[in-house]
Design an enzyme around this catalytic site. Sequence first.
Site, mmCIF file in Angstrom:
data_model
loop_
_atom_site.group_PDB
_atom_site.id
_atom_site.type_symbol
_atom_site.label_atom_id
_atom_site.label_comp_id
_atom_site.label_asym_id
_atom_site.label_seq_id
_atom_site.Cartn_x
_atom_site.Cartn_y
_atom_site.Cartn_z
ATOM 1 N N MET A 32 -61.522 -35.057 87.668
ATOM 2 C CA MET A 32 -62.452 -35.931 88.381
ATOM 3 C C MET A 32 -63.505 -36.451 87.396
ATOM 4 O O MET A 32 -64.586 -36.873 87.805
ATOM 5 C CB MET A 32 -63.108 -35.186 89.539
ATOM 6 C CG MET A 32 -62.078 -34.731 90.575
ATOM 7 S SD MET A 32 -62.758 -34.480 92.228
ATOM 8 C CE MET A 32 -63.904 -33.180 91.896
ATOM 9 N N GLY A 38 -64.172 -27.804 78.538
ATOM 10 C CA GLY A 38 -63.102 -27.210 79.347
ATOM 11 C C GLY A 38 -62.003 -28.229 79.621
ATOM 12 O O GLY A 38 -60.809 -27.960 79.425
ATOM 13 N N HIS A 39 -62.406 -29.438 80.049
ATOM 14 C CA HIS A 39 -61.405 -30.494 80.286
ATOM 15 C C HIS A 39 -60.663 -30.817 78.986
ATOM 16 O O HIS A 39 -59.447 -30.985 78.975
ATOM 17 C CB HIS A 39 -62.082 -31.794 80.746
ATOM 18 C CG HIS A 39 -62.766 -31.700 82.072
ATOM 19 N ND1 HIS A 39 -64.132 -31.694 82.195
ATOM 20 C CD2 HIS A 39 -62.267 -31.645 83.334
ATOM 21 C CE1 HIS A 39 -64.458 -31.633 83.476
ATOM 22 N NE2 HIS A 39 -63.350 -31.594 84.190
ATOM 23 N N GLN A 63 -61.762 -34.144 99.074
ATOM 24 C CA GLN A 63 -61.955 -32.720 98.788
ATOM 25 C C GLN A 63 -63.423 -32.298 98.786
ATOM 26 O O GLN A 63 -63.739 -31.161 98.479
ATOM 27 C CB GLN A 63 -61.268 -32.326 97.484
ATOM 28 C CG GLN A 63 -61.951 -32.809 96.215
ATOM 29 C CD GLN A 63 -61.119 -32.465 94.988
ATOM 30 O OE1 GLN A 63 -60.102 -33.100 94.726
ATOM 31 N NE2 GLN A 63 -61.540 -31.469 94.237
ATOM 32 N N GLU A 150 -57.912 -22.085 84.644
ATOM 33 C CA GLU A 150 -58.020 -20.838 85.422
ATOM 34 C C GLU A 150 -59.413 -20.676 86.027
ATOM 35 O O GLU A 150 -59.617 -19.843 86.889
ATOM 36 C CB GLU A 150 -57.701 -19.635 84.534
ATOM 37 C CG GLU A 150 -56.229 -19.542 84.206
ATOM 38 C CD GLU A 150 -55.866 -18.255 83.503
ATOM 39 O OE1 GLU A 150 -56.756 -17.631 82.894
ATOM 40 O OE2 GLU A 150 -54.682 -17.885 83.556
ATOM 41 N N SER A 187 -68.605 -25.928 83.324
ATOM 42 C CA SER A 187 -68.448 -26.612 84.599
ATOM 43 C C SER A 187 -69.361 -27.831 84.596
ATOM 44 O O SER A 187 -70.458 -27.781 84.015
ATOM 45 C CB SER A 187 -68.875 -25.666 85.732
ATOM 46 O OG SER A 187 -69.130 -26.401 86.906
ATOM 47 N N SER A 188 -68.935 -28.891 85.275
ATOM 48 C CA SER A 188 -69.789 -30.083 85.372
ATOM 49 C C SER A 188 -71.096 -29.732 86.074
ATOM 50 O O SER A 188 -72.129 -30.357 85.848
ATOM 51 C CB SER A 188 -69.095 -31.187 86.177
ATOM 52 O OG SER A 188 -67.760 -31.276 85.796
HETATM 53 O O1 PAF Z 1 -60.207 -29.563 89.441
HETATM 54 C C1 PAF Z 1 -60.458 -30.761 89.679
HETATM 55 O O2 PAF Z 1 -61.131 -31.450 88.910
HETATM 56 C C2 PAF Z 1 -59.929 -31.396 90.959
HETATM 57 O O3 PAF Z 1 -59.945 -30.504 92.015
HETATM 58 C C3 PAF Z 1 -58.522 -32.028 90.798
HETATM 59 C C4 PAF Z 1 -57.472 -30.968 90.486
HETATM 60 C C5 PAF Z 1 -58.548 -33.059 89.697
HETATM 61 C C6 PAF Z 1 -58.112 -32.716 92.099
HETATM 62 O O4 PAF Z 1 -59.013 -33.739 92.429
#
Ligand code: PAF
Length: 291
Positions: A32, A38-39, A63, A150, A187-188
């Site tokens: 997102m 982390g990303h 979500q 994870e 984490s963001s």
């Molecule tokens: O972990 C996230 O950033 C989101 O939940 C994902 C897996 C991209 C789904 O929108």
Amino acid sequence: MSIATIRTVADLRAVVNGWRRNGETVAVVPTMGAFHDGHLSLVRIARSQADRVIVTLFVNPKQFNNADDLTNYPRTEEEDAEKLRPLGVDILYAPHVGEIYPDGFATNISVGGVSEGLCGTQRPGHFDGVATIVTKLLLQTGADHAYFGEKDYQQLQVVRRLVRDLDIPVEIVACPTVREDDGLAMSSRNLRLSASQRFTAPAKSDVLHTVAERLSVGGPVAETLESGRKALLDAGFREVEYLELRSDDGLCPLDRLDRPARLLAAAWLGDVRLIDNVPVTPIQDNQPVQA
Ligand code: PAF
């Protein structure tokens, strides 16, 4: 040169079909945006395992169970694209909302079992939103491998379950949590911590590691978890939403450590909710128990 950004399923499929004709394998890293290390570590792992890498960027309204959280979610596509540039990513897929939720969209993917409890209780509808978007992204990209951290351990299990249940032909690759030097899981949301909250935040991983160690040498589960909750409150967390011991794969609640397990926590520092988890392995006579 800037990274190629694609916004429609038709354009995405045209590119992926070309790769397929050349026999190339495809990895996808769903995100997102608002990238941190982390990303980027997910992207590096994907890059090392497939011929082509797609990073998806879509802030998925379905979500978010809290409207403010959705509104405040950072949207930093240009900076994100810049961060991907040196990593050899082939495509940034940042679809228009209509490509994901066309007019009249009426389908919901709901995964039972592993979605229940933990974040599933505290964030109603969240995992339906995750399951629905992940299914769409896997089908739209047609990737062979998909990469998830994870850090969001329950999400990882939800994705594994839906892929098995729906026979989606993709390998789900779990990637280790990336931590700051003081142990705080990246984490963001960490950006929203004040200076003093940022100072307190690493207590979360310290407590998780201490509790995991006590459990692994036979500490009684209920009492050890209770002492962990208290330690989080004593450290300055405002509220402990959960600190629970669950089985490693099916996330069944455990009152005895009789199999590989995961210790998972969500706690609030002011108005910032932080989640984290660590593995817990039963040890007997200082030897890992054989499966
Ligand atoms: O972990 C996230 O950033 C989101 O939940 C994902 C897996 C991209 C789904 O929108």
